[in-house]
Design a protein around this motif. Structure first.
Motif, mmCIF file in Angstrom:
data_model
loop_
_atom_site.group_PDB
_atom_site.id
_atom_site.type_symbol
_atom_site.label_atom_id
_atom_site.label_comp_id
_atom_site.label_asym_id
_atom_site.label_seq_id
_atom_site.Cartn_x
_atom_site.Cartn_y
_atom_site.Cartn_z
ATOM 1 N N GLU A 137 1.179 4.555 25.417
ATOM 2 C CA GLU A 137 0.413 4.281 24.187
ATOM 3 C C GLU A 137 -1.016 4.801 24.254
ATOM 4 N N VAL A 138 -1.435 5.286 25.413
ATOM 5 C CA VAL A 138 -2.843 5.641 25.607
ATOM 6 C C VAL A 138 -3.061 7.124 25.298
ATOM 7 N N LEU A 139 -4.052 7.400 24.476
ATOM 8 C CA LEU A 139 -4.487 8.778 24.227
ATOM 9 C C LEU A 139 -5.667 9.086 25.137
ATOM 10 N N ILE A 140 -5.822 10.347 25.447
ATOM 11 C CA ILE A 140 -6.936 10.775 26.297
ATOM 12 C C ILE A 140 -7.810 11.729 25.485
ATOM 13 N N ALA A 141 -9.112 11.547 25.613
ATOM 14 C CA ALA A 141 -10.032 12.394 24.861
ATOM 15 C C ALA A 141 -11.191 12.822 25.749
ATOM 16 N N ARG A 142 -11.880 13.846 25.284
ATOM 17 C CA ARG A 142 -13.126 14.275 25.929
ATOM 18 C C ARG A 142 -14.270 13.948 25.000
ATOM 19 N N LEU A 143 -15.384 13.594 25.576
ATOM 20 C CA LEU A 143 -16.573 13.377 24.764
ATOM 21 C C LEU A 143 -17.038 14.703 24.187
ATOM 22 N N GLY A 144 -17.319 14.717 22.907
ATOM 23 C CA GLY A 144 -17.989 15.857 22.277
ATOM 24 C C GLY A 144 -17.091 17.023 21.940
ATOM 25 N N GLY A 145 -16.060 17.314 22.733
ATOM 26 C CA GLY A 145 -15.210 18.453 22.423
ATOM 27 C C GLY A 145 -14.704 19.118 23.683
ATOM 28 N N PRO A 146 -13.708 20.015 23.539
ATOM 29 C CA PRO A 146 -13.058 20.616 24.705
ATOM 30 C C PRO A 146 -14.006 21.434 25.572
ATOM 31 N N GLY A 155 -16.849 20.023 29.090
ATOM 32 C CA GLY A 155 -16.549 19.577 30.460
ATOM 33 C C GLY A 155 -17.188 20.434 31.509
#
Lengths: 77, 77, 77, 77, 77, 77
Positions: free
Chosen positions: E65-74, E77
């Motif tokens: 059920e967990v989505l993973i995201a990056r802060l601000g955009g791809p 990093g």
């Protein structure tokens, strides 16, 4: 509530065409190129986003949540 | 596997354009009017349905599974 | 709302024995061979299906939504 | 992993009759009074629980994950 | 409602700091070491558990059920 | 993959401390203030985000996906 890029490819942009509020959860209709996508979310999260009918929005969901079906039955393909 | 009418309005018809198999789960891509919808389902369920690339299929999901987002951030609406 | 065959094996047939309505979502109880299965769905989707207490219905859910537990704790097996 | 009482009423006791392992996720079949319930869980969580074929287990899922359908179509009720 | 050990590692202990009730579903806030976790559950399941503000509770959810995201955009990093 | 603000309050920031890949789905461990959050996502979505061990990431999930439990049983509160 940060600004983020979410992993899922299932992201469909559209316009909010309906909000049916109740005290805990509300139903949002987002009109996309494929037709209406329906979402049930907490009413408090709609307020945090400040969403109103007419706003642009993105409806997103994980691939693990999607069921696949055939029209009419297994033998019709 | 019965022939049924499911309650959710989130049903999008399209064509299977990709199946990425692995022993337990597989990823299916269904090309719809709104773009590709991605599904992760059990590999055994693909076999029960007899799904192949090129077949028509319906991708469906509950309204409770859909998240709503704004482009860019809360202040951009 | 098309007539379809859905991929999941988790499909349990029974009879609707309770509907608890509220403006956005409603709770449905389906009595199956294994006991009651509880579903929370949008109230509008119940109306689209025309579901009433006493009707036959199918409760279905994806394998990815199911948790597995042991009675009492990890050491009791 | 604590010993807990979970809120959902959708808890079905049975016996593990199949485990199909793969490196990240595995499929578990639990035979219950209503028939087989299928679960896809992480392989690491099966190992934490020490689950083997023949063990008693509980399959559980939230009411919000359940879809409701009619056999044959909306007009058959 | 049995006493069980659930497979998922995503189990966060805390204290109930808010319950927003409505006839069918309610929102519960559990204060954990990581901050508030929000849950929408059936109101009847809160009553079965006898949960009140101030009680200790565990919030749990499947890894699927967990989505993973990056802060601000791809590209950040 | 747009840059968005998602409605859910259940967003936990942390650092990726493990990625267990398989051809279709992979397991990601994000170390947060509350401990490890585990996610199972499509391997292709990890590649789209360009996620590697050591990166900052956000784990998010809907309130409707969270179960609530009591330690030990209903009578221990």
């Amino acid at each position: 509530m940060s600004i983020i890029s979410v992993n899922t490819r299932n992201q469909f942009q559209g316009r909010v065409v309906g909000i049916n509020r109740s005290p805990v959860v509300s139903e949002i209709e987002v009109e996309t190129a494929a037709g209406i996508i329906n979402a049930v979310v907490t009413t408090s999260s709609i307020e945090r986003l400040g969403l109103r009918v007419g706003d642009e929005a993105v409806a997103l969901f994980k691939a693990t949540e999607v069921l696949i079906a055939r029209l009419g039955g297994p033998g019709n393909g």
